[in-house]
Design an enzyme around this catalytic site. Sequence first.
Site, PDB file in Angstrom:
ATOM      1  N   ASP A 351       0.879  -1.165   0.147  1.00  0.00           N
ATOM      2  CA  ASP A 351       0.149   0.281   0.470  1.00  0.00           C
ATOM      3  C   ASP A 351       0.976   1.317   0.063  1.00  0.00           C
ATOM      4  OD1 ASP A 351      -2.678   1.921   0.418  1.00  0.00           O
ATOM      5  OD2 ASP A 351      -1.962   2.065   2.627  1.00  0.00           O
ATOM      6  N   GLU A 380       1.620   0.088  -4.957  1.00  0.00           N
ATOM      7  CA  GLU A 380       0.464   0.585  -5.032  1.00  0.00           C
ATOM      8  C   GLU A 380       0.723   2.165  -5.901  1.00  0.00           C
ATOM      9  OE1 GLU A 380      -3.151   3.110  -3.718  1.00  0.00           O
ATOM     10  OE2 GLU A 380      -1.605   2.623  -2.216  1.00  0.00           O
TER      11      GLU A 380
END
Length: 652
Positions: A351, A380
Amino acid sequence: MKNISILHDSHKLRFRSPFGAVPCGEVVTLSLELSLKESVDRVILRLWKDHREEQVDMVLSEELGEKRIYSGYISTPPKAGLLWYFFIIICGEETYYYGNNYENLGGIGRIYNHEPPSYQITVFKKEATTPNWFKESIMYQIFVDRFCNGYDEGEILNPKKHCVIYPRWDDTPVYGKCPQTGKTVCHDFFGGNLLGVMKKLPYLKELGINVIYLNPIFEASTSHKYDTGDYKKIDPMFGNNELFKELCHRANDMGISIILDGVFSHTGSDSIYFNREGKYPSLGAYQSKESPYYSWYRFEEYPDKYDCWWGIDTLPNVNEMEPSYQDFIISGENSVIKYWIRQGAKGWRLDVVDELPQEFVKKIYRILKELDPDSVLIGEVWEDASNKIAYGHIRDYLLGDELDSVMNYPFRSILLDFLLGKKDGQQTHLALMRLYENYPAQYFYSTMNIIGTHDVERALTLLSGAPPEHTLSKEEQSGYRLAPEQWELGMARMKLLSLFQMTFPGVPCIYYGDEAGMHGYRDPLNRGTYPWGNEEQEILSWYKKMISIRNKYAVLKTGKWLPVLAEGSVYGYIRLIENGLDVFQQKRPNNLAIILLNTNTEQEISLNIDIKKYRQSNMLDLITGQAHSIVDGILDITLKPLEGKIYIDGGK
């Protein structure tokens, strides 16, 4: 510019060889074509290399009438990174510059009277590689609470004290407000769990899925679980650690790998480590400076003023460079990374990877590969990952020692713009070529090619012509339903979009329910529950067909990508395996596939495509199953509005 023509096209080998990203220690030839009557005093190739400027005098290599070809030769540095270049042409008192175009797309540049934007060359480690099994996979993203409740009677596992349970599985998700603070809270649950994921493995296997990417599943207060409470414990509402281990085992038996979501830039305030709410028996950083976790966080005024993610006080940021934190997450004998890989996970999606220090990510990559060389680390990234700047530094995501893959948000934007008529075929082609040119092949073929995720609007909503999100209130968005004609338009475009996704280089990733006709604006409406028993069968059947085609033909996974047509509403490309080897020199059957798409909603398009250079045999239309004759090497077809075609040579 008087009586002068200058040309450099980085997409063509006569101007730049080899094409695209190159390994360290490679010789690159860069050429410039000049057409002018006046004399040329000097042609300079200006480089930015190893954080310093170099100027290379280019030599006249060829003359064709008034055209003169100047060439320069450079060696890429021994250290991976980015190299930048443009050209300076000196003619007497006149100085011309030639560089990248305004959009920085690569390809044909333009003349400037000042220092221009540079062309990029990505220089990667010679040994850079990504797992071959992953490049040949199809992913499926699951938001666990919304996918499936494995208990037939709808039992809710271990509900939290503060949570709100929706009475019906098909209710529309909505966030509430904390009565004390007025802040949005995500304590709403539908009851999906890991048992539900396990029960639906046969469905995913039938669909043709090879990889499941799970949104966070560790203990946390919220339904989204990006506020980790305990990194080594499955949230009790989802199940337990043993159930996860069994899920991985059963999935592996079906040829399906599990990828976890790693949220390591921050924890939850309601966590073992911070413990602001005092829920855990441990001594959290918020409670005492004597806590073993105190050094993980950055306090400005202890204890209530601290660094937190995007200003959200329930998500305190961590200091990733703190040795004890790195030991806990990465390098310790029983670290978070190691623990879950040993339980059966095949990799991690990081993330907000751009908010993690580069050294931290590289350490995860190194430890992960030591544990399992075939494991996968995904980041990400919302932009071109080859030149992503985070906190003032260009990241090394695609150079061979940081990531295996990135979420390909640019791919999503490019395709949606094309389908919605915002960009034509040529603009679409150039946008895709920028990625193709900037990404090393190992990464271009391993990007996580997304159409939907938990952070963006459902593709069907966008493609149906629904009102732009900003024109509606949250209540209006929640109550919005597509009219029959919008459904028809959205479905036709979704078919075309998924055809594109399944035939393009990279790893297609389906956001749960896109294949079943789910729609909705952004969070929380893009996180509705999977409509078990109420799927839109037309789009589901189409997805199954497209996925089966992708899985059947190696040429659509690792064959060469050769654009052949880009104009107006039409885009077409070839996927090719010749001489028995794919792009990565793996043995594969020779095959040619031709993909053509017409995004026009009203106009039928007739095409005559010369393919004699590649094949002259008849082709098989994989959608209709009918043979298509090739006469004198010409593929003669008509595309209906919003129609796509996949042809394969003889269907082999």
